[in-house]
Design a protein around this motif. Structure first.
Motif, PDB file in Angstrom:
ATOM      1  N   VAL A  10     -21.857   8.041  45.932  1.00 35.74           N
ATOM      2  CA  VAL A  10     -22.417   6.798  45.406  1.00 35.74           C
ATOM      3  C   VAL A  10     -21.480   6.275  44.329  1.00 35.74           C
ATOM      4  CG1 VAL A  10     -24.820   7.392  45.927  1.00 35.74           C
ATOM      5  CG2 VAL A  10     -23.843   8.053  43.729  1.00 35.74           C
ATOM      6  N   ALA A  30     -29.219   5.873  41.541  1.00 36.54           N
ATOM      7  CA  ALA A  30     -28.481   5.901  42.805  1.00 36.54           C
ATOM      8  C   ALA A  30     -29.385   5.738  44.025  1.00 36.54           C
ATOM      9  CB  ALA A  30     -27.704   7.207  42.923  1.00 36.54           C
ATOM     10  N   LYS A  32     -31.025   3.374  45.489  1.00 36.52           N
ATOM     11  CA  LYS A  32     -30.812   2.253  46.410  1.00 36.52           C
ATOM     12  C   LYS A  32     -29.545   2.437  47.249  1.00 36.52           C
ATOM     13  CE  LYS A  32     -30.683  -2.731  46.676  1.00 36.52           C
ATOM     14  NZ  LYS A  32     -30.665  -3.993  45.972  1.00 36.52           N
ATOM     15  N   GLN A  33     -28.627   3.261  46.770  1.00 35.51           N
ATOM     16  CA  GLN A  33     -27.369   3.465  47.477  1.00 35.51           C
ATOM     17  C   GLN A  33     -27.454   4.550  48.552  1.00 35.51           C
ATOM     18  OE1 GLN A  33     -23.836   3.696  44.942  1.00 35.51           O
ATOM     19  NE2 GLN A  33     -25.138   3.128  43.220  1.00 35.51           N
ATOM     20  N   GLY A  62     -27.206   1.515  40.263  1.00 29.98           N
ATOM     21  CA  GLY A  62     -25.950   1.710  39.568  1.00 29.98           C
ATOM     22  C   GLY A  62     -26.088   1.527  38.078  1.00 29.98           C
ATOM     23  N   SER A  70     -23.408  -2.174  39.762  1.00 32.12           N
ATOM     24  CA  SER A  70     -22.143  -1.465  39.789  1.00 32.12           C
ATOM     25  C   SER A  70     -21.007  -2.461  39.874  1.00 32.12           C
ATOM     26  CB  SER A  70     -22.086  -0.539  40.998  1.00 32.12           C
ATOM     27  OG  SER A  70     -23.074   0.435  40.909  1.00 32.12           O
ATOM     28  N   ALA A  87     -19.401   3.322  49.304  1.00 37.87           N
ATOM     29  CA  ALA A  87     -20.584   3.418  48.447  1.00 37.87           C
ATOM     30  C   ALA A  87     -20.917   2.063  47.827  1.00 37.87           C
ATOM     31  CB  ALA A  87     -20.357   4.471  47.363  1.00 37.87           C
ATOM     32  N   TYR A  88     -19.899   1.340  47.394  1.00 40.49           N
ATOM     33  CA  TYR A  88     -20.115   0.018  46.803  1.00 40.49           C
ATOM     34  C   TYR A  88     -20.725  -0.934  47.831  1.00 40.49           C
ATOM     35  CZ  TYR A  88     -19.104  -4.508  44.670  1.00 40.49           C
ATOM     36  OH  TYR A  88     -19.215  -5.777  44.154  1.00 40.49           O
ATOM     37  N   GLU A  90     -22.360  -0.230  50.613  1.00 38.06           N
ATOM     38  CA  GLU A  90     -23.712   0.186  50.974  1.00 38.06           C
ATOM     39  C   GLU A  90     -24.693  -0.126  49.852  1.00 38.06           C
ATOM     40  OE1 GLU A  90     -23.081   4.225  52.275  1.00 38.06           O
ATOM     41  OE2 GLU A  90     -22.428   3.539  54.262  1.00 38.06           O
ATOM     42  N   GLY A  91     -24.226  -0.084  48.602  1.00 41.38           N
ATOM     43  CA  GLY A  91     -25.057  -0.478  47.468  1.00 41.38           C
ATOM     44  C   GLY A  91     -25.403  -1.961  47.494  1.00 41.38           C
ATOM     45  N   ASP A  93     -26.111  -3.369  50.291  1.00 34.15           N
ATOM     46  CA  ASP A  93     -26.849  -3.448  51.560  1.00 34.15           C
ATOM     47  C   ASP A  93     -26.003  -3.997  52.700  1.00 34.15           C
ATOM     48  OD1 ASP A  93     -29.181  -2.326  50.521  1.00 34.15           O
ATOM     49  OD2 ASP A  93     -29.922  -4.269  49.841  1.00 34.15           O
TER      50      ASP A  93
END
Length: 113
Positions: A10, A30, A32-33, A62, A70, A87-88, A90-91, A93
Motif C-alpha cells: 500500500v 490503508a 481502502k487500498q 493514506g 496519498s 498501490a497508488y 488502486e488507492g 479505485d
C-alpha cells in the motif's frame, strides 16, 4: 481489525510503498487500498467499510487523520516503482491488470477523468 491472507503493498501518507504481510492487521488508513480478495474475512471488511462510509467520514485512504490523500509516487528515480504506482492507482479505485508495467499503470492514472 481485519487480517490479510496474502501479502500486498500500500502507499502510506508520505507516498512511500509499505509492504503488508499475510497475517497482519490492515491499518485503518490503508483499508481502502486493500481489496477484499486479500482479506481473511471479506464480509467483515465490507461491513466495516460500510459503517465508516455511513458515518459520514470524508477521510481519504493514506491519511491517518482522514484529512488528506496519498501523494503520487515519483515518475522517475527513487520510489518510482511498479509496486508504489500499483498501490497508488488502486488507492484511486483504478483497476490495474495483473502484469501491468509501471509505465502502463502511470498511463492508467493519467487517463482517469
Amino acid at each position: 481489525m481485519v487480517k490479510l491472507k496474502e501479502n500486498t503493498v500500500v502507499v502510506d501518507e508520505s507516498g512511500a510503498a509499505k509492504p503488508l504481510m499475510a497475517g497482519e492487521d490492515v491499518p485503518r488508513w490503508a483499508a481502502k487500498q486493500v481489496g477484499e480478495h486479500l482479506l481473511e474475512d471479506g464480509k467483515a471488511a465490507r461491513s466495516s467499510r460500510a459503517s465508516r462510509s455511513s458515518s459520514g467520514s470524508s477521510g481519504t485512504a493514506g491519511s491517518p487523520d482522514g484529512a488528506g490523500g496519498s501523494e503520487e509516487p515519483p515518475r522517475g528515480g527513487e520510489g518510482a516503482t511498479e509496486e508504489a504506482w500499483r498501490a497508488y492507482a488502486e488507492g484511486l479505485d483504478i483497476e490495474v491488470p495483473d502484469g501491468a508495467s509501471r509505465d502502463e499503470i502511470i498511463a492508467l492514472v493519467d487517463a482517469r477523468p
